[in-house]
Design an enzyme around this catalytic site. Structure first.
Site, short mmCIF file in Angstrom:
data_model
loop_
_atom_site.label_atom_id
_atom_site.label_comp_id
_atom_site.label_asym_id
_atom_site.label_seq_id
_atom_site.Cartn_x
_atom_site.Cartn_y
_atom_site.Cartn_z
N MET A 1 0.95 -1.31 -0.18
CA MET A 1 0.06 -0.52 -0.20
C MET A 1 0.47 1.02 -0.23
O MET A 1 1.73 1.47 0.74
CB MET A 1 -0.80 -0.01 1.57
CG MET A 1 -1.66 -0.79 0.71
SD MET A 1 -3.00 -0.80 2.31
CE MET A 1 -2.22 -2.56 3.22
N CYS A 83 -5.66 1.27 -9.06
CA CYS A 83 -5.68 2.23 -8.64
C CYS A 83 -6.28 3.83 -9.02
O CYS A 83 -5.98 3.99 -10.41
CB CYS A 83 -3.98 2.45 -8.45
SG CYS A 83 -3.45 4.50 -7.32
N LYS A 122 -4.17 -7.36 -11.12
CA LYS A 122 -5.24 -6.16 -9.54
C LYS A 122 -6.09 -5.77 -10.35
O LYS A 122 -6.04 -4.75 -10.60
CB LYS A 122 -4.62 -6.43 -8.74
CG LYS A 122 -5.45 -5.72 -7.28
CD LYS A 122 -5.27 -5.50 -5.85
CE LYS A 122 -6.03 -4.78 -5.15
NZ LYS A 122 -5.18 -3.26 -4.38
N GLY A 216 -6.39 -5.80 2.96
CA GLY A 216 -5.20 -4.66 2.23
C GLY A 216 -5.34 -3.77 3.83
O GLY A 216 -4.07 -3.56 5.09
C1 LIG Z 1 -3.30 4.12 1.75
C2 LIG Z 1 -3.38 3.41 1.21
C3 LIG Z 1 -2.65 2.56 0.09
C4 LIG Z 1 -2.82 2.10 -1.36
N1 LIG Z 1 -1.86 1.10 -2.09
C5 LIG Z 1 -2.05 0.49 -2.58
C6 LIG Z 1 -0.97 0.35 -4.06
O1 LIG Z 1 -0.20 0.54 -3.83
N2 LIG Z 1 -1.44 -1.18 -4.57
C7 LIG Z 1 -2.65 -1.64 -4.47
O2 LIG Z 1 -2.95 -2.68 -5.46
N3 LIG Z 1 -3.52 -1.21 -4.49
C8 LIG Z 1 -3.41 -0.21 -3.07
N4 LIG Z 1 -4.06 -0.04 -1.66
C9 LIG Z 1 -5.32 -0.51 -2.10
C10 LIG Z 1 -5.96 -2.06 -1.05
O3 LIG Z 1 -4.70 -2.85 -1.71
C11 LIG Z 1 -6.95 -2.19 -1.35
O4 LIG Z 1 -7.46 -2.83 -2.72
C12 LIG Z 1 -8.04 -1.84 -1.15
O5 LIG Z 1 -7.85 -0.92 0.14
C13 LIG Z 1 -9.10 -2.26 -0.37
O6 LIG Z 1 -9.28 -3.64 0.59
P1 LIG Z 1 -9.23 -3.68 2.26
O7 LIG Z 1 -10.57 -3.14 2.39
O8 LIG Z 1 -8.32 -5.29 3.06
O9 LIG Z 1 -8.23 -1.91 2.52
C14 LIG Z 1 -4.13 0.97 -0.68
C15 LIG Z 1 -4.63 1.61 0.35
C16 LIG Z 1 -4.67 2.13 1.10
C17 LIG Z 1 -5.90 2.84 1.99
#
Ligand SMILES: Cc1cc2nc3c(=O)[nH]c(=O)nc-3n(C[C@H](O)[C@H](O)[C@H](O)COP(=O)(O)O)c2cc1C
Length: 319
Positions: A1, A83, A122, A216
């Site tokens: 992330m 993203c 993804k 995440g």
């Molecule tokens: C601060 C932050 C940075 C993120 N950066 C990425 C990233 O670099 N690559 C990615 O595939 N997803 C990124 N995400 C998205 C998460 O991987 C995930 O897809 C999204 O938050 C939903 O899943 P979750 O509810 O389990 O967090 C990021 C999320 C957050 C909160």
């Protein structure tokens, strides 16, 4: 992330789970090709299995960055098509590529030609008004025809205009049922679901319908949740270190980075703040680290002091 996880977070998580696949944050192909590769891509061999996530769409550049990643020893290359940030839209990568399945297919094909390791994608359910199940299926089919066999789906759409990246992770509703349907209709593909999963019981429930789950924010907010993952999902009954043992096992690592590499302790220990979440002493732990880890001279002794503020449960210390 991005802006959250890095190699120090992953090394920390590896003390808690040996089998979970870990990812880098998204790194743009341009940064990898032109930037400081050792700083961007370097990792500890204990971090395996580890996937390098790329942001990009130009076939030559994604292929070159993937090959560099393979040379560094990554186990997998993952392309980010999820993203939604503005910077990403300008660079024509991330979720806006859901509108261009052929572009993603060409990038996947070029990467697969360039490396022997697996290339995965993804993505999201959809983007803007193009968010029907059929459109997602068309995207997946097009990219699968280029040889991608594993898809991780963030189970919500993104709005490119009007929502910030943070809102795009919360506001559009979760539609895990469409990811489950994707697995039913494309059983030959490996399908993972992602989004809002907050417990291992929820993981178990999803695993009835898909091959894998990705966590995440929960993985960052509640790292010790993963203490039961190896036993529960990978059939590995090896003893898992207690929270205190996790930190003690990190002492040498922390000493190396702060003493020999001159890294500020804060860069490492910010990832440890939530380890004792919900436990007695958690506040003192967080406070001691937050107040001291950024100071000159902070080091492994700072971490030891913080750990002494957290009572060690009897049965844990005997384990
Ligand atoms: C601060 C932050 C940075 C993120 N950066 C990425 C990233 O670099 N690559 C990615 O595939 N997803 C990124 N995400 C998205 C998460 O991987 C995930 O897809 C999204 O938050 C939903 O899943 P979750 O509810 O389990 O967090 C990021 C999320 C957050 C909160």
């Amino acid at each position: 992330m991005m802006k959250r996880t890095d190699r120090h977070y992953r090394f920390f998580m590896r003390q808690i789970t040996k089998h979970t696949l870990l990812y880098t944050e998204m790194l743009t192909t341009g940064a990898i090709i032109h930037g400081d590769r050792q700083r961007l891509l370097g990792f500890h061999e204990d971090e395996h299995p580890i996937a390098l996530q790329l942001g990009g769409s130009d076939p030559d550049e994604t292929a070159e960055a993937a090959a560099i990643g393979e040379d560094f020893g990554y186990d997998e290359i993952n392309l980010n098509v999820g993203c939604p940030s503005n910077r990403v839209q300008k660079g024509r990568f991330g979720v806006c590529l859901m509108n261009e399945p052929q572009t993603v297919a060409r990038a996947v094909e070029a990467m697969r030609d360039a490396v022997d390791i697996e290339v995965t994608v993804k993505h999201r359910i959809g983007v803007d008004d193009r968010d029907s199940y059929e459109e997602m299926l068309r995207f997946v089919d097009t990219v699968a025809a280029a040889g991608c066999r594993r898809f991780t789906v963030h189970a919500r759409k993104a709005w490119l205009q009007g929502l910030s990246p943070a809102e795009n992770r919360n506001v559009p509703p979760l539609r895990h049922d469409e990811v489950h349907r994707l697995k039913r209709e494309r059983p030959e593909l490996t399908i993972e679901t992602n989004g809002g999963i907050a417990s291992l019981d929820e993981c178990t429930a999803h695993l009835d319908a898909v091959d894998a789950v990705m966590l995440g924010r929960t993985a960052y907010r509640e790292p010790y949740l993963f203490a039961d993952v190896d036993r529960r999902f990978y059939g590995d009954d090896s003893p898992v270190p207690t929270r205190h043992e996790v930190i003690r096992r990190l002492f040498d690592y922390v000493a190396y980075w702060t003493e020999e590499r001159d890294l500020s302790l804060n860069h490492i220990t910010r990832h440890y703040l939530q380890l004792f979440r919900g436990q007695p002493g958690a506040r003192s732990w967080r406070r001691h680290i937050s107040e001291n880890a950024w100071r000159d001279g902070a080091g492994v002794h700072t971490l030891r002091e913080a750990l002494e503020l957290v009572p060690e449960p009897q049965e844990e210390s005997a384990a």
